[in-house]
Structure formats: structure tokens, C-alpha cells
Write a protein that holds these residues in place. Structure first.
Motif, PDB file in Angstrom:
ATOM      1  N   VAL A  20       4.690   0.450  -6.363  1.00  0.00           N
ATOM      2  CA  VAL A  20       5.017   0.670  -4.952  1.00  0.00           C
ATOM      3  C   VAL A  20       3.852   0.204  -4.074  1.00  0.00           C
ATOM      4  N   GLU A  23       3.759  -3.644  -3.996  1.00  0.00           N
ATOM      5  CA  GLU A  23       4.828  -4.192  -3.169  1.00  0.00           C
ATOM      6  C   GLU A  23       4.547  -3.974  -1.692  1.00  0.00           C
ATOM      7  N   LEU A  24       4.011  -2.808  -1.333  1.00  0.00           N
ATOM      8  CA  LEU A  24       3.683  -2.549   0.061  1.00  0.00           C
ATOM      9  C   LEU A  24       2.629  -3.521   0.561  1.00  0.00           C
ATOM     10  N   GLN A  27       4.262  -6.888   1.010  1.00  0.00           N
ATOM     11  CA  GLN A  27       5.158  -6.905   2.159  1.00  0.00           C
ATOM     12  C   GLN A  27       4.384  -6.934   3.473  1.00  0.00           C
ATOM     13  N   ARG A  82       3.228   4.963   5.266  1.00  0.00           N
ATOM     14  CA  ARG A  82       4.243   4.075   4.662  1.00  0.00           C
ATOM     15  C   ARG A  82       4.257   4.199   3.141  1.00  0.00           C
ATOM     16  N   LEU A  83       3.074   4.249   2.543  1.00  0.00           N
ATOM     17  CA  LEU A  83       2.989   4.385   1.093  1.00  0.00           C
ATOM     18  C   LEU A  83       3.636   5.690   0.636  1.00  0.00           C
ATOM     19  N   ALA A  85       5.891   7.483   2.162  1.00  0.00           N
ATOM     20  CA  ALA A  85       7.346   7.431   2.373  1.00  0.00           C
ATOM     21  C   ALA A  85       8.024   6.650   1.249  1.00  0.00           C
ATOM     22  N   ARG A  86       7.444   5.547   0.853  1.00  0.00           N
ATOM     23  CA  ARG A  86       8.023   4.747  -0.241  1.00  0.00           C
ATOM     24  C   ARG A  86       7.953   5.495  -1.568  1.00  0.00           C
ATOM     25  N   LEU A  87       6.856   6.185  -1.792  1.00  0.00           N
ATOM     26  CA  LEU A  87       6.732   6.939  -3.040  1.00  0.00           C
ATOM     27  C   LEU A  87       7.778   8.055  -3.107  1.00  0.00           C
ATOM     28  N   ARG A  89      10.728   7.995  -1.745  1.00  0.00           N
ATOM     29  CA  ARG A  89      12.020   7.354  -2.013  1.00  0.00           C
ATOM     30  C   ARG A  89      12.188   7.024  -3.489  1.00  0.00           C
ATOM     31  N   GLU A  90      11.092   6.739  -4.177  1.00  0.00           N
ATOM     32  CA  GLU A  90      11.136   6.354  -5.585  1.00  0.00           C
ATOM     33  C   GLU A  90      11.340   7.540  -6.509  1.00  0.00           C
TER      34      GLU A  90
END
Length: 91
Positions: A20, A23-24, A27, A82-83, A85-87, A89-90
Motif C-alpha cells: 500500500v 502504491e501510494l 500514485q 492517505r496511507l 485510509a488506504r490501509l 480499506r485493505e
């Protein structure tokens, strides 16, 4: 409190978290309109170093992440938000 994974065995959660993060960073670079070579030139490092952290062959320390955030036009605080939030979601 969360416990750190044992250093002798990498957990799936840690591997996923690293993916993650990679990818962040990739991106954010793309969103900033930069190529790996652009980032490398501005940081004064070889392009291979940028490639290695984007694919997980090299880890970054907090000061390196801060420098990347500055380059990408993102505050370190926003990066962490952001990190996280993505974590979430995973999970």
C-alpha cells in the motif's frame, strides 16, 4: 495497542502495508506529473533508487518520505492520512 509483527516472520498484514505504501508513493508521483527520473534528478539520487522504493526493494526513512512529500506537493500529515485510509480499506 497494536503489536509489531515478529521480525523473524513477516506477516501478511505487514507485506500488504508495504504494498500500500509503495502504491501510494507511485500514485503521488504520477499525480504530480513526475517520472521516476524527474524525482531522482530533483533529489540528487539515481533513478534506480526511486524504482527500488516503488517496488519494495528499498525502504525509506521518515526524512526521505518527507522530502518526497515536499516534491509531490503533499504535506507529511496528508500523506499519513492517505496511507492510513488506504490501509483501513485493505483490512
Amino acid at each position: 495497542p497494536e503489536k509489531w509483527p515478529h521480525s523473524s516472520s513477516m506477516s501478511n498484514e505487514r507485506v500488504d502495508a508495504e504494498a500500500v505504501l509503495q502504491e501510494l508513493l507511485r500514485q503521488l508521483r504520477i499525480d504530480a506529473g513526475l517520472r521516476q527520473s524527474d524525482v531522482a534528478k530533483q533529489l540528487g539520487v539515481p533513478q534506480s533508487m526511486v524504482s527500488k522504493y516503488e517496488v519494495g526493494e528499498r525502504r525509506l526513512d521518515i526524512l526521505e518520505i518527507r522530502a518526497l512529500c515536499d516534491l509531490f506537493g503533499v504535506s507529511l500529515t496528508d500523506f499519513v492520512i492517505r496511507l492510513e485510509a488506504r490501509l483501513r480499506r485493505e483490512q
